[in-house]
Design a protein around this motif. Structure first.
Motif, PDB file in Angstrom:
ATOM      1  N   LYS A  69      27.237  61.799  52.290  1.00 47.31           N
ATOM      2  CA  LYS A  69      28.117  62.802  52.886  1.00 47.31           C
ATOM      3  C   LYS A  69      27.320  63.888  53.606  1.00 47.31           C
ATOM      4  N   ILE A  70      27.928  64.463  54.633  1.00 51.36           N
ATOM      5  CA  ILE A  70      27.338  65.582  55.367  1.00 51.36           C
ATOM      6  C   ILE A  70      27.710  66.873  54.657  1.00 51.36           C
TER       7      ILE A  70
ATOM      8  N   ARG B 292      32.249  58.144  56.634  1.00 51.69           N
ATOM      9  CA  ARG B 292      30.972  57.786  56.001  1.00 51.69           C
ATOM     10  C   ARG B 292      31.191  57.226  54.601  1.00 51.69           C
ATOM     11  N   LYS B 293      32.246  57.692  53.937  1.00 52.25           N
ATOM     12  CA  LYS B 293      32.544  57.185  52.593  1.00 52.25           C
ATOM     13  C   LYS B 293      32.920  55.709  52.651  1.00 52.25           C
TER      14      LYS B 293
ATOM     15  N   TYR C 201      36.919  72.620  51.839  1.00 56.41           N
ATOM     16  CA  TYR C 201      37.782  71.430  51.837  1.00 56.41           C
ATOM     17  C   TYR C 201      39.214  71.798  51.446  1.00 56.41           C
TER      18      TYR C 201
ATOM     19  N   ASN D  22      29.077  70.380  53.975  1.00 57.49           N
ATOM     20  CA  ASN D  22      30.190  71.098  54.607  1.00 57.49           C
ATOM     21  C   ASN D  22      30.174  72.559  54.166  1.00 57.49           C
TER      22      ASN D  22
ATOM     23  N   LYS E 245      34.488  63.192  59.378  1.00 57.98           N
ATOM     24  CA  LYS E 245      33.281  62.355  59.409  1.00 57.98           C
ATOM     25  C   LYS E 245      32.916  61.862  58.015  1.00 57.98           C
ATOM     26  N   ASN E 246      33.075  62.718  57.006  1.00 60.94           N
ATOM     27  CA  ASN E 246      32.723  62.322  55.639  1.00 60.94           C
ATOM     28  C   ASN E 246      33.647  61.222  55.121  1.00 60.94           C
ATOM     29  N   LYS E 247      34.917  61.239  55.556  1.00 60.56           N
ATOM     30  CA  LYS E 247      35.825  60.167  55.147  1.00 60.56           C
ATOM     31  C   LYS E 247      35.384  58.836  55.751  1.00 60.56           C
TER      32      LYS E 247
END
Length: 589
Positions: A228-229, A221-222, A166, A231, A217-219
């Motif tokens: 979260k996926i 999903r949040k 990240y 990473n 994608k995680n943003k």
């Protein structure tokens, strides 16, 4: 030199302290210290004594030091300070030390410097050969299990691959802006023509696009409050990346020197654009090297490590004092047992057991020279790679399948979308070729579409893809298709991938574990191998290592295993322990 240490430690006749022997003092004749002395006299310590110089003053006898540490482990003592105290107060330790009183520095020097991993293994396998010679073990069958021990590392010093990925993604965005500022500096001031410098292009790190896609994608999903996926994409930073940043610094330094630009510091001093770019490049270069070092420490097989013991991996432990499922730095310790004796020990940084089976078998062949006939282990070792290795080396697999318990339930056989609940048909076509297809619950054929091969970490898997040509109007779609959505999957047809080689290997292993011998082997493994870990953790209270790094942890474990095996050997000699004979039961869970 070697004879000196032997003659100095192993005396002929009674072993005495001053003018008293142990019988006069009143130590029982069946004490384990006599068994230890008996075994030590049969071992060859040439490799250990060879590490000592014959010049100058002679230190403590290395055979004595080894005997003291092993006997301490036989007594459940692992603290060096406690061993030092026992050498002054305990009659058995005083006898083994011949009245000498080695201090903690002498013990640490012996364990860390003199007793190498190779020497520890050599002495251990010498004792294993003694057990084989006396008929206590045969080395043809192994019963394997593993557990996790907490590392001697601070609990909250974790480094996560996902977190680095990240931050690396953000860092590369910042570096890209610095490249733009650098190129603008060159062109706007004419430095490119004046000093024969050209505009630089941003370096590329392979795989970072996939990392950024997961971050995006995680943003999303949040916002929808979804999980979260992971990473944990393996990223490798090549050596050229920091070098290219260093080239920018070199060019900036050259310009500053030729243009008499002075770098300033402190309040009230205004920095030039060149200095600001230079400092940012230096900062980003240091961060990039830090991330590169972290990736190299983790390698391809780990997603975390501890800053205070970089070889320890964060694992989920059964001991959860905060009751929140937290991870702790730990090592995965494997043991291979036969007739209560620990034959092999293996310390791994891997969280799972899949990759530990083959190293243990290779160590068995290397250190004992005996051909293995069978291996018994739990479902944690059941993988295509492991079962194929056993098959290729003519070793019978008594490894429980991962779905062993599920197969006992009614639900397992009610899953109509699984290939094992469909009818498999083999027939020969007009050309004489053998054709295989499956018939589903709705009596429709699933024929071979294609063959896929996946290669991961040097191991390839072959999948045959079967599919139904037309699933329209099938009333079993909701049960047959995975995660069926009536709106999206109305026109979707059934497709399934089957690794037939893997299925054959599992079928053979399952046949073995359900046989009479397989049932007995599973009894032996659950009682002896799992019993060792229960005794180690509950009775001996060992849940955390005292040393740091895999090498030192392994040596610590080898000292303990030697002491534990000697206790078992002593009980066999005294007749209080006999070879385990499994019960004749028709069904074992």
């Amino acid at each position: 030199m070697n004879n000196y240490y032997y003659n100095d430690y192993f005396e002929i006749g009674q072993q005495k302290i001053a003018n008293f022997n142990l019988y006069q003092i009143g130590l029982p004749e069946d004490d384990a210290v006599y068994t230890l002395k008996k075994v030590l006299e049969e071992l060859n310590f040439d490799q250990l004594t060879a590490r000592y110089s014959n010049k100058g003053r002679k230190g403590y006898n290395p055979i004595m030091m080894y005997a003291l540490i092993v006997y301490a482990n036989m007594r459940g003592v692992r603290s060096v300070d406690k061993i030092v105290e026992l050498c002054e107060r305990d009659i058995c330790f005083m006898w083994l030390a011949k009245g000498e009183r080695p201090k903690r520095d002498a013990f640490y020097n012996f364990m860390n410097d003199k007793a190498t991993t190779y020497i520890m293994e050599n002495l251990h396998y010498q004792f294993v050969k003694i057990l084989e010679k006396e008929g206590l073990i045969f080395l043809k069958s192994l019963f394997i299990d593993g557990t996790k021990f907490e590392a001697n590392a601070n609990r909250y010093t974790f480094v996560w691959r996902g977190s680095i990925n990240y931050h690396l993604s953000n860092l590369l965005f910042s570096i890209e802006k610095i490249y733009e500022r650098y190129n603008k500096l060159l062109t706007s001031n004419g430095y490119d023509d004046k000093y024969s410098l050209h505009e630089e292009e941003m370096f590329v790190i392979e795989g970072i696009d996939k990392v950024r896609e997961i971050i995006r994608k995680n943003k999303e999903r949040k916002l929808s409050k979804k999980k979260k996926i992971s990473n944990n994409k393996v990223i490798k930073i090549s050596n050229i990346c920091p070098v290219k940043l260093l080239d920018l610094q070199t060019n900036l330094t050259k310009i500053a020197k030729e243009e008499d630009i002075i770098f300033v510091e402190g309040r009230g001093q205004k920095k030039t654009e060149l200095q600001r770019i230079y400092e940012k490049v230096e900062e980003y270069g240091e961060r990039l090297m830090k991330y590169k070092e972290s990736f190299e420490i983790m390698g391809d097989n780990r997603n975390s490590y501890s800053k205070t013991d970089v070889e320890a991996t964060f694992m989920r432990m059964k001991e959860d004092h905060m009751l929140n499922g937290q991870l702790k730095p730990a090592y995965n310790v494997q043991i291979a047992v036969e007739n209560y004796f620990i034959i092999h020990t293996y310390v791994s940084s891997d969280r799972t057991d899949y990759n530990t089976l083959i190293p243990i078998i290779e160590k068995h062949h290397e250190m004992t020279g005996v051909k293995l006939e069978d291996i018994t282990a739990d479902s944690g070792y059941c993988s295509e790679k492991n079962l194929l290795y056993l098959k290729n080396n003519d070793i019978e697999s008594y490894i429980k399948l991962q779905e062993h318990e599920k197969k006992k339930t009614r639900k397992y056989y009610q899953q109509i979308g699984k290939h094992y609940n469909m009818k498999r048909v083999e027939k020969t076509d007009a050309n004489g070729d053998n054709q295989v297809y499956y018939i589903c619950h709705a009596n429709r054929e699933l024929k071979l579409i294609r063959v896929e091969t996946r290669r991961e970490k040097g191991f390839s898997r072959t999948y045959k893809v079967y599919g139904c040509e037309d699933c329209s109007g099938c009333k079993h779609k909701s049960e047959c298709l995975y995660n069926y959505d009536e709106d999206k999957d109305l026109e979707k047809n059934k497709v399934m991938k089957i690794n037939e080689n893997w299925e054959e290997l599992k079928k053979h292993s399952e046949k073995n574990i359900l046989s009479e011998k397989g049932i007995k082997n599973r009894q032996i493994r659950s009682i002896q191998t799992e019993g060792h870990f229960g005794d180690i953790k509950e009775n001996d209270g060992i849940r955390r290592f005292n040393h740091r790094s895999k090498k030192k942890v392994y040596k610590e474990m080898m000292f303990y295993v030697m002491g534990r095996n000697l206790n078992k050997y002593h009980r066999f000699l005294q007749g209080t322990l006999k070879r385990f004979e499994p019960k004749n039961t028709e069904k074992v869970a």
